[in-house]
Design a protein around this motif. Structure first.
Motif, PDB file in Angstrom:
ATOM      1  N   PHE A 181       0.789  -1.233   0.000  1.00 40.57           N
ATOM      2  CA  PHE A 181       0.000   0.000   0.000  1.00 40.57           C
ATOM      3  C   PHE A 181       0.824   1.288   0.000  1.00 40.57           C
ATOM      4  CE2 PHE A 181      -2.731  -3.228   2.035  1.00 40.57           C
ATOM      5  CZ  PHE A 181      -3.823  -3.157   1.194  1.00 40.57           C
ATOM      6  N   TYR A 232       3.670   3.602  -4.464  1.00 42.00           N
ATOM      7  CA  TYR A 232       3.148   4.945  -4.722  1.00 42.00           C
ATOM      8  C   TYR A 232       4.146   6.043  -4.360  1.00 42.00           C
ATOM      9  CZ  TYR A 232      -0.657   1.825  -5.190  1.00 42.00           C
ATOM     10  OH  TYR A 232      -1.405   0.760  -5.600  1.00 42.00           O
ATOM     11  N   ASP A 253      -3.322  10.556  -8.687  1.00 43.73           N
ATOM     12  CA  ASP A 253      -3.973  10.953  -7.434  1.00 43.73           C
ATOM     13  C   ASP A 253      -5.262  10.178  -7.176  1.00 43.73           C
ATOM     14  OD1 ASP A 253      -1.932  12.634  -6.941  1.00 43.73           O
ATOM     15  OD2 ASP A 253      -3.056  14.496  -7.255  1.00 43.73           O
ATOM     16  N   LYS A 282      -4.298   6.924  -5.726  1.00 48.55           N
ATOM     17  CA  LYS A 282      -3.812   7.055  -4.343  1.00 48.55           C
ATOM     18  C   LYS A 282      -4.961   7.225  -3.342  1.00 48.55           C
ATOM     19  CE  LYS A 282       0.625   9.208  -5.432  1.00 48.55           C
ATOM     20  NZ  LYS A 282       1.411  10.444  -5.225  1.00 48.55           N
ATOM     21  N   LEU A 283      -6.015   7.892  -3.808  1.00 41.75           N
ATOM     22  CA  LEU A 283      -7.195   8.100  -2.971  1.00 41.75           C
ATOM     23  C   LEU A 283      -7.823   6.751  -2.616  1.00 41.75           C
ATOM     24  CD1 LEU A 283      -8.633  10.793  -2.238  1.00 41.75           C
ATOM     25  CD2 LEU A 283     -10.114  10.446  -4.193  1.00 41.75           C
ATOM     26  N   GLU A 284      -7.962   5.893  -3.614  1.00 41.11           N
ATOM     27  CA  GLU A 284      -8.546   4.573  -3.382  1.00 41.11           C
ATOM     28  C   GLU A 284      -7.620   3.726  -2.506  1.00 41.11           C
ATOM     29  OE1 GLU A 284     -11.555   3.715  -4.382  1.00 41.11           O
ATOM     30  OE2 GLU A 284     -11.800   5.649  -5.385  1.00 41.11           O
ATOM     31  N   ILE A 285      -6.324   3.796  -2.804  1.00 37.31           N
ATOM     32  CA  ILE A 285      -5.351   2.989  -2.074  1.00 37.31           C
ATOM     33  C   ILE A 285      -5.335   3.359  -0.591  1.00 37.31           C
ATOM     34  CG2 ILE A 285      -2.848   2.617  -1.791  1.00 37.31           C
ATOM     35  CD1 ILE A 285      -4.057   0.958  -4.043  1.00 37.31           C
ATOM     36  N   ALA A 286      -5.488   4.643  -0.293  1.00 38.32           N
ATOM     37  CA  ALA A 286      -5.495   5.077   1.109  1.00 38.32           C
ATOM     38  C   ALA A 286      -6.650   4.434   1.859  1.00 38.32           C
ATOM     39  CB  ALA A 286      -5.596   6.601   1.188  1.00 38.32           C
ATOM     40  N   GLU A 287      -7.807   4.366   1.212  1.00 37.92           N
ATOM     41  CA  GLU A 287      -8.964   3.765   1.888  1.00 37.92           C
ATOM     42  C   GLU A 287      -8.777   2.262   2.069  1.00 37.92           C
ATOM     43  OE1 GLU A 287     -12.702   4.886   0.250  1.00 37.92           O
ATOM     44  OE2 GLU A 287     -12.299   7.014   0.525  1.00 37.92           O
TER      45      GLU A 287
END
Lengths: 367, 367
Positions: A188, A192, A216, A219-224
């Motif tokens: 995760f 990135y 970006d 990255k937004l999806e990956i953070a969740e």
């Protein structure tokens, strides 16, 4: 660290000391038919983390796996708790109890030595990843893996267990946090950002790696997904269910190496397995040659992906229906025993699970 | 159970034995200025669970709270672990460290006796619920509660802590599972089934209670909230943040009684607080009389709800921005330090949190 390890009774084995250890350990000697005078030892740890020995007498064989206090493929510059062997042994035993057909038995575990003795998975079993590269079809793979995933995930979730049992196990596996952090980092985080541990086919994929680092939306999806991975204790997952953790023949499927096991979203396991099959699908063009264009094989992989999910869903719901009046705390019979409501609830649950699986599968594929 | 309790060094106190206990306990004696010859004791436990004493000398006062091995308002027919006192003391200390202005200090904790000695929250502090019934405005309530929620939730989440620290705390609070189960039962289960513990204004609300029990769409949502409540270890929540757990004056807000504390979704706390204010809003019509139609007061409640969320969001994001380069594991600076990306990420996080809060708030209101 060496001194601390020693004080805890740990010493790394080599082939000679391993033989002495086996002779002194009844459970291991028994797995070799008690014939321990003349043992053959072969180190086969081609994995990233541990030493793995196949030990054979004229009456049988056993696998002995020892974790060292660092990551084998990196070296002692990347320390890693030996306690991963404890969680691997725990998960092998728990998943083996739930799904004995697809998990090797643990004969012996020595926590101080970080050492597991387990069933030798005999030839012609090979690592599934190698079979996929060789273009071998495994007609029972979807059947077996759906069975493994349905049983291990359902029976360790709140659909089957009380909150009391669930929280007890969650707390226990929380201590496998170093392995959890390793996953966080390599799945995760590192892909990135610029990291010395990233590997790609440079310079050919330089632009692609950069594109991942600058996307970006991704990255937004990956953070969740990352937060969900850490926070959500849904079931006892294998934690590293790629095609390198599965050994196969045409008739048998055996899941090994659950040292990353802890309570996390079910979709992480399902996504790892399906995502690796998708990668294998795309890798086939590179394996095509004049004698085999791999087109039929690609069709088999696609069919296996589809069947794996469909059979998983069918078996998982079968277990749910069978145990809906049990101790499971998520959907109490007094509330959800209306058949239509239960069916709507199950549909929603499976849709969420497929969604999670595709998300985690994508993250694993990018990594 | 009584014998086991005794073996563990537990004995329920009464007013006389409490005085002896205080005299023998330096930390408690000190909180009374050392003047322990002539103590006044008043039992004030109007809550559901515990015995609460205010003890006063001519030099000061202290609150002593003792948990008994059952739920006080039900009696010994509903046993409940005394260990809740340990988690209450732990959460008071942790939340008190993070937000000392709004949490009473713990002077003394005796695990064997399930006994907490803490700061006496002086008159004219009253329970917020009573203030809302009396129609009193608290101009700083939104300011204070947003401060409390932002600090306690942010600093116990993965936005601030490493996974290692987080999992360690999660594992510890997993043991507060009995209280977690009590919440599950009274909030997420009983209202949706026939249960002897349900209370409603019968026969006037019989139809409404039945409608809740037969609303399948609602049950679908509640099931997901319940699973999220058990599975998702997002932050150390208070766990029972209704208006009966808050003591207020016009200038001061003090949050008490976190015996349900454990790692769970942040939205459960925020939703409990906002949901209780919404209930108070609708209850005002019942309190209206000829001298006060409560219309202005209802407007104040609405404004407080809105301000509580807006200020919470502002403060929570303020903490996030201030600590974005720290140890938090959810959004690594190397990946999320692009200001636009961070802003999109934060917007998405807060939208999710508001969504969770409204969901949990609704569940608490129905209950």
């Amino acid at each position: 660290m060496a001194a601390a390890d020693e004080a805890q009774g740990f010493r790394p084995l080599d082939e000679a000391s391993l033989v002495a250890y086996i002779r002194a350990t009844p459970a291991l000697a028994a797995s070799l038919g008690g014939r321990v005078d003349d043992l053959a030892v072969k180190e086969v740890g081609d994995g990233n983390l541990n030493f793995v020995y196949i030990v054979s007498s004229d009456a049988g064989s056993v696998v002995v796996k020892q974790a060292l206090p660092y990551i084998r493929c990196v070296g002692d510059s990347w320390p890693m708790t030996r306690e991963r062997a404890y969680f691997e042994a725990s998960a092998l035993r728990e998943h083996g109890r739930l799904c004995p057909d697809h998990v090797p038995e643990v004969y012996h575990f020595d926590r101080a030595m970080s050492l597991i003795g387990m069933r030798y998975i005999k030839p012609p079993h090979i690592i599934l990843r190698k079979g996929l590269i060789a273009g071998v079809e495994y007609p029972l793979l979807a059947e077996h893996m759906s069975d493994y995933m349905a049983k291990t995930l359902f029976f360790t979730s709140l659909l089957y267990n009380s909150t009391t049992e669930h929280k007890k196990q969650v707390a226990r596996y929380c201590e496998n946090v170093e392995m959890c952090r390793l996953t966080e980092q390599v799945v995760f985080s590192d892909p990135y950002m610029v990291s010395k541990y990233n590997r790609w086919n440079s310079p050919f994929l330089d632009k692609d790696a950069e594109a991942v680092r600058e996307d970006d939306g991704l990255k937004l999806e990956i953070a969740e997904l990352k937060s969900m991975f850490i926070e959500r204790a849904q079931a006892l997952i294998h934690g590293d269910l790629h095609t390198g953790s599965i050994m196969v023949t045409r008739d048998s499927t055996q899941v090994i190496d659950p040292e990353f096991a802890f309570y996390a979203p079910m979709g992480y396991d399902i996504g790892a397995f399906l995502g690796n099959l998708i990668l294998a699908y795309f890798a086939q063009d590179g394996h095509a040659d004049q004698t085999n264009d791999r087109k039929a094989y690609k069709q088999w992989i696609l069919k296996t992906i589809e069947e794996s999910w469909n059979l998983f869903q069918q078996k998982f719901l079968g277990l749910w229906n069978k145990h809906k009046d049990g101790n499971g705390e998520a959907y109490l019979p007094a509330i959800y025993n209306n058949p239509e409501l239960l069916s709507v609830v199950q549909k929603k649950y499976m849709t969420g699970l497929l969604h999670d699986s595709l998300g985690f599968g994508s993250a694993k594929m990018i990594r």
